[in-house]
Motif scaffolding. Sequence first.
Motif, PDB file in Angstrom:
ATOM      1  N   ILE A  99      -3.682  11.376  -9.207  1.00  0.00           N
ATOM      2  CA  ILE A  99      -3.193  10.008  -9.469  1.00  0.00           C
ATOM      3  C   ILE A  99      -2.232  10.011 -10.652  1.00  0.00           C
ATOM      4  O   ILE A  99      -1.203   9.323 -10.647  1.00  0.00           O
ATOM      5  N   GLY A 100      -2.557  10.812 -11.673  1.00  0.00           N
ATOM      6  CA  GLY A 100      -1.686  10.906 -12.850  1.00  0.00           C
ATOM      7  C   GLY A 100      -0.310  11.459 -12.511  1.00  0.00           C
ATOM      8  O   GLY A 100       0.716  10.948 -12.994  1.00  0.00           O
ATOM      9  N   LEU A 101      -0.275  12.514 -11.681  1.00  0.00           N
ATOM     10  CA  LEU A 101       1.017  13.087 -11.269  1.00  0.00           C
ATOM     11  C   LEU A 101       1.850  12.075 -10.482  1.00  0.00           C
ATOM     12  O   LEU A 101       3.065  11.942 -10.699  1.00  0.00           O
ATOM     13  N   ILE A 107       6.996   6.495 -12.148  1.00  0.00           N
ATOM     14  CA  ILE A 107       7.599   5.920 -13.369  1.00  0.00           C
ATOM     15  C   ILE A 107       8.904   6.626 -13.716  1.00  0.00           C
ATOM     16  O   ILE A 107       9.894   6.005 -14.143  1.00  0.00           O
ATOM     17  N   SER A 108       8.971   7.957 -13.510  1.00  0.00           N
ATOM     18  CA  SER A 108      10.199   8.722 -13.779  1.00  0.00           C
ATOM     19  C   SER A 108      11.336   8.312 -12.846  1.00  0.00           C
ATOM     20  O   SER A 108      12.505   8.343 -13.231  1.00  0.00           O
ATOM     21  N   HIS A 118       9.935  11.203 -21.401  1.00  0.00           N
ATOM     22  CA  HIS A 118       8.856  10.241 -21.168  1.00  0.00           C
ATOM     23  C   HIS A 118       7.587  10.632 -21.917  1.00  0.00           C
ATOM     24  O   HIS A 118       6.848   9.770 -22.388  1.00  0.00           O
ATOM     25  N   ARG A 119       7.348  11.936 -22.022  1.00  0.00           N
ATOM     26  CA  ARG A 119       6.136  12.398 -22.700  1.00  0.00           C
ATOM     27  C   ARG A 119       6.172  12.118 -24.206  1.00  0.00           C
ATOM     28  O   ARG A 119       5.134  12.057 -24.850  1.00  0.00           O
ATOM     29  N   ILE A 127       1.952   3.508 -20.376  1.00  0.00           N
ATOM     30  CA  ILE A 127       2.065   2.935 -19.025  1.00  0.00           C
ATOM     31  C   ILE A 127       1.554   3.940 -17.993  1.00  0.00           C
ATOM     32  O   ILE A 127       0.822   3.583 -17.070  1.00  0.00           O
ATOM     33  N   THR A 128       1.942   5.197 -18.177  1.00  0.00           N
ATOM     34  CA  THR A 128       1.473   6.253 -17.262  1.00  0.00           C
ATOM     35  C   THR A 128      -0.041   6.384 -17.310  1.00  0.00           C
ATOM     36  O   THR A 128      -0.703   6.536 -16.275  1.00  0.00           O
TER      37      THR A 128
END
Length: 409
Positions: A99-101, A107-108, A118-119, A127-128
């Motif tokens: 789900i995280g990936l 988002i990317s 983003h990191r 948000i991620t």
Amino acid sequence: METINALIFFLLLLLYNYAMFAYNSFIYMPRMELWKIIFLTSIINSLLFIIPQAIHIDNIGPMVLYVICYTIQFNYIYKKNFLSCLFFSMAFMLNLYGIGLMSGGVISLVVPGSLAVHRTDSVLRMITTIFSLLPAILEIVIIRAVIKKEKIDRFLSHRKSVQMAVLIMGIVFLYSLTVINVNNYQMIDDIRIAVLNIKVGLICITGFLIAIGYGYIFAIMNLYQKQFENYATLIQKEQESIHELSLTVQKDSFTGLYLRDVAIERMQFYKKNSMQFYTIFVDMDGLKTVNDIYGHNEGDFYIQQVVEILKRNFIGTIVSRIGGDEFLITGTSYDLDTPLQNTLMLYEEVKAIKVKNDKHYNTSISYGLVNIDETARFDVENIIKIADERMYEFKQVNKKERKVKKIYK
């Protein structure tokens, strides 16, 4: 801003931790109260998530660490075998990772910039995190609501099924971690990396579902196999018992059939061992008329003909004579069709006695069948009562039909 982000992260982790350990406590009995579990594990797991990010350990190392630590926590809290704890640990982490990936990839695609940027952006990271943890929490809640505990217990009770599920998840996990780790360091454009993250995320979730699905099917098949083996053993014992009864038990002197008590004892045996069995109440039609008009010798011939057909159609079952023209049949079956088909064959063959032996009277039976899907719901007394009532209803319907035929003749 960093403080707010940290607080939101901790609250989400607390919620995820609660959902995860509440589900495990639903499956297993914990060693301590749930609030203590949540409090202690939330502190430990917060550190597990924060430390790798603080010292910039990327991807493979943290995920392996999470799986190991969750396995140790599950083992300590629930005192279950290592394999079951590893299964739950990998299931939760593989699902969350997938789900995280997917969340990061989506988002990317929506927000310009590379994953590396983003990191480092605290808002995008938050948000991620939100879009990773909230769906994972919701999924755990849905699984608990939809999948019954006995199904999970059935799956976990079969060690080979759990081993297979762990193996599938392990392969998917290693593949996903390796692909993401390699490609994130290669010179690939941002869109392709984002799409890759979404694809690998889907692979993780699909791998998780396949592992659970195949593992459960495998466990069910094994359970059915054991039930079949146990049932086959009981059937064999039952056949041996019937053979022994045929040699030792007192029988009806005229027909050679068992007496009523034998049928009742056999039905009680079936009930005690949770075996699938059926019961049929059979009554000969018109025997009194045959005796009155053609004599008792002809009546005896009629009875003997019916008895021979009963023995032929119900081999390996208990056929008892419970009255002058009444019989009680009970036996085991794997399906609904066999008892009904045998009963219908009995009915047709008894009707054919008249033609085959050139008799001037009608030959037929009335019957009441309580099949294998019904006997489990009633005690022996009520099973016989229902079979008797159905036989009587059958007899009444046939009488009406015969009256209609006579009127039109």
